[in-house]
Design a protein around this motif. Structure first.
Motif, short mmCIF file in Angstrom:
data_model
loop_
_atom_site.label_atom_id
_atom_site.label_comp_id
_atom_site.label_asym_id
_atom_site.label_seq_id
_atom_site.Cartn_x
_atom_site.Cartn_y
_atom_site.Cartn_z
N ARG A 40 47.64 40.00 42.04
CA ARG A 40 47.99 38.85 42.88
C ARG A 40 46.88 38.56 43.89
N GLN A 41 46.29 39.61 44.43
CA GLN A 41 45.18 39.43 45.38
C GLN A 41 43.99 38.76 44.70
N ILE A 42 43.69 39.20 43.50
CA ILE A 42 42.57 38.61 42.74
C ILE A 42 42.82 37.14 42.46
N GLU A 43 44.08 36.82 42.11
CA GLU A 43 44.43 35.43 41.81
C GLU A 43 44.23 34.54 43.04
N ARG A 44 44.63 35.06 44.20
CA ARG A 44 44.51 34.27 45.43
C ARG A 44 43.05 34.14 45.88
N LEU A 45 42.24 35.11 45.53
CA LEU A 45 40.81 35.05 45.88
C LEU A 45 40.11 33.90 45.16
N LYS A 46 40.69 33.47 44.04
CA LYS A 46 40.10 32.35 43.30
C LYS A 46 40.14 31.05 44.10
N LYS A 47 41.04 31.02 45.11
CA LYS A 47 41.14 29.82 45.96
C LYS A 47 40.08 29.84 47.07
N ARG A 48 39.24 30.88 47.07
CA ARG A 48 38.11 31.01 47.98
C ARG A 48 38.51 30.91 49.46
N PRO A 49 39.41 31.80 49.92
CA PRO A 49 39.79 31.80 51.34
C PRO A 49 38.60 32.14 52.23
N GLU A 50 38.54 31.48 53.38
CA GLU A 50 37.40 31.69 54.27
C GLU A 50 37.48 33.02 55.04
N VAL A 51 38.69 33.49 55.30
CA VAL A 51 38.89 34.70 56.11
C VAL A 51 39.58 35.79 55.28
N THR B 42 41.83 46.59 54.23
CA THR B 42 41.49 48.01 54.42
C THR B 42 40.29 48.33 53.53
N PRO B 43 39.45 49.28 53.95
CA PRO B 43 38.18 49.54 53.27
C PRO B 43 38.26 49.83 51.78
N GLY B 44 39.22 50.68 51.36
CA GLY B 44 39.29 51.07 49.96
C GLY B 44 39.48 49.90 49.01
N ARG B 45 40.49 49.08 49.26
CA ARG B 45 40.78 47.94 48.39
C ARG B 45 39.69 46.88 48.48
N VAL B 46 39.16 46.65 49.68
CA VAL B 46 38.08 45.66 49.84
C VAL B 46 36.86 46.07 49.02
N LEU B 47 36.49 47.36 49.08
CA LEU B 47 35.33 47.85 48.33
C LEU B 47 35.58 47.70 46.82
N GLU B 48 36.79 48.00 46.39
CA GLU B 48 37.14 47.88 44.97
C GLU B 48 36.91 46.46 44.47
N LEU B 49 37.31 45.47 45.27
CA LEU B 49 37.17 44.07 44.84
C LEU B 49 35.75 43.53 45.02
N ILE B 50 34.99 44.16 45.90
CA ILE B 50 33.57 43.79 46.02
C ILE B 50 32.82 44.28 44.78
N LYS B 51 33.14 45.52 44.37
CA LYS B 51 32.46 46.09 43.19
C LYS B 51 32.79 45.31 41.92
N SER B 52 34.01 44.78 41.85
CA SER B 52 34.40 44.00 40.67
C SER B 52 34.01 42.52 40.79
N LYS B 53 33.25 42.21 41.84
CA LYS B 53 32.72 40.86 42.05
C LYS B 53 33.81 39.82 42.37
N LYS B 54 34.98 40.28 42.75
CA LYS B 54 36.05 39.34 43.10
C LYS B 54 35.89 38.84 44.54
N ILE B 55 35.28 39.68 45.39
CA ILE B 55 34.91 39.26 46.74
C ILE B 55 33.40 39.08 46.74
N LYS B 56 32.94 37.93 47.17
CA LYS B 56 31.51 37.63 47.18
C LYS B 56 30.89 38.12 48.50
N ALA B 57 30.46 39.38 48.48
CA ALA B 57 29.96 40.00 49.71
C ALA B 57 28.75 39.29 50.29
N HIS B 58 27.94 38.68 49.43
CA HIS B 58 26.72 38.02 49.93
C HIS B 58 27.05 36.76 50.74
N LEU B 59 28.29 36.28 50.64
CA LEU B 59 28.69 35.09 51.41
C LEU B 59 29.20 35.45 52.80
#
Length: 429
Positions: A109-120, A124-141
């Motif tokens: 569900r989190q991945i699905e909502r990330l597709k809407k490109r929320p600005e904020v 928590t660190p563990g889950r955030v890192l997991e989604l950064i590694k899977s390219k679901k969170i665009k860390a460079h932005l």
């Protein structure tokens, strides 16, 4: 002129509607450097408004429709949820979107909502890192990274995850760290920040902290659950109760269940929905006791909370600061009660001297907390129990004595039996 004059009109109206007074010291001091995209370590007492201190100036730099830009990391799911609630209130006028990224929640569900490109993003660190590694969170932005309760983030198992998140963002990303005890990370500041941040510490100047009284209640270890029950029967008593170990929390919870005292628990081994319900029930006065470990000592904000109880004395002064910081927030008063035995009270006195806090002994009598020892319910109850025990023992002893004492008739029969047997024996011979 205050920072409020720099707010959008909708924010100014909300500030007035919330009956906020003048901005706190940390809010005034952080606003300009953060709005100017400087990296900062902000330090101020618990309950001094640090969340709004970093949130408002950083939101002003977020642009609608340009994807993930502001990432706020927190050490626990509960704290992340509370901060996310605050963010939602203030981004409405800016028409921005937020997504919580926390462990224990449905990752699909989190991945699905990330597709809407929320600005904020708040997580928590563990889950955030997991989604950064899977390219679901665009860390460079990410333009700004916040480390809320930074001393806790770097002191626990999430440290490696938090460090990895920091390394994944761009070198010029604005990094903001805040805490009530941020002084403890000053020696490590160069390892946490790529560029030395500006340190803003208003601890000595801040005036938002209310009057907090510090007490101890002498309690034999085996009687702590009973004294907690007696405290709970004090009129209007509502307390956040701290334990050092999950196992001890579980034992105490079972004991309170046995004593018929309704309560809730907030622990790391519970599912997220259970933890959220426990917080909601406590906040909305459905129960008067919330049992927790130090997971509840950071950032959680409860309205109208006057008491903190240390079932187990905190292991160090830093933990005590955060536990006691759940009361006395934004000018309100409060009390911290520590259950101690004769040995622990010496250590507690030493800790209070270190923190420059006055410490006094309290007693519980007739459903009241008093500071002078009087003959109260404890003594009366124990005397009554003693009398009852003596009466039961006496009754039991008398009953047993009557059962064991042979009657005169039985004596005669026994004697006659012996005589008959004796005579029979003679005749047989």
């Amino acid at each position: 002129m205050t920072i409020v004059n720099s707010f959008p009109k909708e924010w100014q109206e909300k500030w007035e509607a919330e009956a906020f007074k003048a901005p706190t010291m940390i809010q005034e001091n952080l606003f300009e450097p953060l709005a100017n995209k400087e990296s900062v370590l902000g330090i101020s007492p618990t309950g001094s408004g640090k969340t709004l201190a970093y949130l408002l100036p950083l939101l002003l730099n977020v642009k609608k429709g340009e994807g993930n830009q502001l990432l706020i990391l927190l050490p626990s799911q509960e704290l992340a949820s509370q901060v996310a609630d605050v963010v939602r209130e203030w981004i409405k006028p800016l028409e921005l979107n937020i997504q919580t990224i926390i462990g224990g929640a449905n990752v699909s569900r989190q991945i699905e909502r990330l597709k809407k490109r929320p600005e904020v993003l708040v997580g928590t660190p563990g889950r955030v890192l997991e989604l950064i590694k899977s390219k679901k969170i665009k860390a460079h932005l990410i333009n700004a990274l916040v480390l809320d309760e930074v001393d806790d983030l770097v002191a626990q198992e999430d440290y490696n995850a938090a460090k990895s998140v920091m390394k994944s963002v761009m070198a010029d990303t604005q990094v903001v760290a805040v805490s009530a005890t941020g002084q403890v990370i000053l020696p490590e500041i160069d390892t946490l920040f790529r560029h030395t941040p500006k340190v803003i510490d208003v601890t000595s100047e801040d005036t938002t902290k209310g009057v907090i009284k510090h007490h101890y209640l002498l309690t034999p270890t085996r009687k702590r659950s009973d004294n907690l029950r007696r405290l709970a029967h004090v009129k209007d008593f509502k307390a956040l109760v701290f334990f050092n170990q999950l196992s001890e929390l579980g034992v105490a919870s079972e004991r309170l269940d046995f004593l018929g005292l309704d309560h809730r628990t907030l622990a790391s081994d519970q599912h997220q929905t259970e933890r959220k319900k426990a917080i909601d029930d406590f906040e909305n006065n459905r129960v008067s006791l919330l049992l927790t470990t130090d997971i509840g000592a950071r950032g959680l904000d409860f309205s109208d909370l006057y008491y903190v109880v240390q079932y187990d004395m905190s292991l160090n002064a830093e933990n005590y600061v955060h536990r006691s910081g759940r009361v006395g927030r934004m000018g309100k008063s409060g009390e911290v009660i520590t259950l101690v035995n004769d040995r622990d009270v010496r250590e507690l006195r030493k800790m209070m001297r270190q923190l420059d806090n006055e410490l006094s002994e309290i007693f519980v009598s007739h459903n009241q907390i008093v500071e002078e020892k009087i003959v109260g319910e404890t003594e009366e109850a124990s005397t009554s129990d003693k009398k009852k025990k003596e009466e039961v023992t006496k009754k039991h002893t008398t009953s047993r004595s009557n059962q064991e004492k042979p009657s005169e008739t039985s004596k005669k029969k026994k004697k006659n039996r012996k005589n008959r047997n004796k005579n029979k024996g003679v005749h047989w011979k």
